[in-house]
Enzyme design. Structure first.
Site: not given
Ligand code: ADP
Ligand code: MG
Length: 255
Positions: A19, A212, A216
């Site tokens: 990410d 984090d 996600d």
């Protein structure tokens, strides 16, 4: 590390998906430019800050910080946060939307004027479904992100992908700087899961995902090994992940 099986799986990882925001970048956004188009700048940033007042997204926090005052939330009604898009609220009878180009599209507000350097994150504001201006926000790479990517390549993990909900230009700039060749931008949380599913089906290498957890957490739990940023990350991420980095240092991943 929540179990020895995850260490075992790590040893077989052939692909790592990252990410962007909060994982490879610091996620400590700072407003660098305010471009009010229709209303006075002070009123513009106040409306944006009020709309963002209850969001925990790092973008929201930076906008509230740029406003510089404690937002008076008694004026705010019908606050909704639309994941991967932004926020909407009714402020003193006016409908305020703060978020990305997709949110503006949904509002039917046409973005116009100069919107800042394309490699930075740009947030748009619409008032009563009319475009009202943009806020340019910059984030910085973590000190060790570049070293982490090259260390991963050194130990034979050449397949590295970046997934982000941020715009195309900002995503490509980060990928280029870090030496990541494969990038997918403008993804909603659900799109991130779909992309990951595709990758899981495509080869038999084990796949690790590092994030984090802000938008996600589903991907963290779906990957063969989910690695979360513990200090910055959300509780959902820590819950969903198999491995939690207590200090958010991406160099711990190759280690
Ligand atoms: P990433 O995948 O890079 O971690 P996110 O999925 O958290 O990013 O967010 C994706 C995009 O959605 C952001 O870049 C921003 O354009 C928009 N967005 C999300 N939440 C907000 C918010 N509270 N205010 C404004 N924009 C937001
Ligand atoms: Mg993130």
């Amino acid at each position: 590390i929540k179990g020895s099986n995850y260490l075992e799986t790590l040893s077989k990882v052939g692909r790592i998906v990252f990410d962007k925001t909060g994982t490879l970048t610091k996620g400590s956004f700072e407003v660098t430019e305010i471009r009010a188009e229709e209303i006075a700048e002070e009123e513009f940033i106040k409306l944006a800050a009020l709309a963002e007042s209850s969001s925990t997204h790092p973008i929201a926090r930076s906008i509230v910080k740029a406003y510089g005052k404690e937002p008076d939330i008694s004026q705010v009604e019908n606050l909704t946060e639309i994941s991967g898009h932004g926020v909407k609220a009714v402020i003193s009878g006016r409908e305020v939307a703060v978020g990305n180009d997709k949110l503006m599209e949904n509002e039917g507000a046409e973005i116009s004027g100069d919107c800042g350097n394309a490699t930075e994150t740009v947030i748009y504001v619409a008032v009563d479904k009319k475009y009202a201006g943009s806020i340019v926000i910059s984030d910085r790479l973590k000190d060790n992100s570049k070293a982490a990517i090259s260390a991963l390549k050194d130990i034979g993990i050449s397949d590295i992908t970046l997934l982000t909900g941020d715009g195309e230009a900002a995503a490509k700039a980060v990928a280029e700087e870090l030496g990541i060749d494969s990038v997918y931008a403008r993804l909603l949380p659900g799109d991130k899961v779909d992309k990951l599913e595709e990758m899981l089906n495509n080869d038999n290498k084990k796949l690790a995902f590092a994030g984090d957890g802000i938008n996600d957490a589903p991907v963290l739990s779906r990957a063969d090994v989910g690695i979360a940023m513990g200090a910055l990350g959300s509780d959902a991420a820590i819950e969903a992940a198999d491995i939690v980095l207590m200090d958010d240092d991406p160099l711990k991943i190759p280690k």
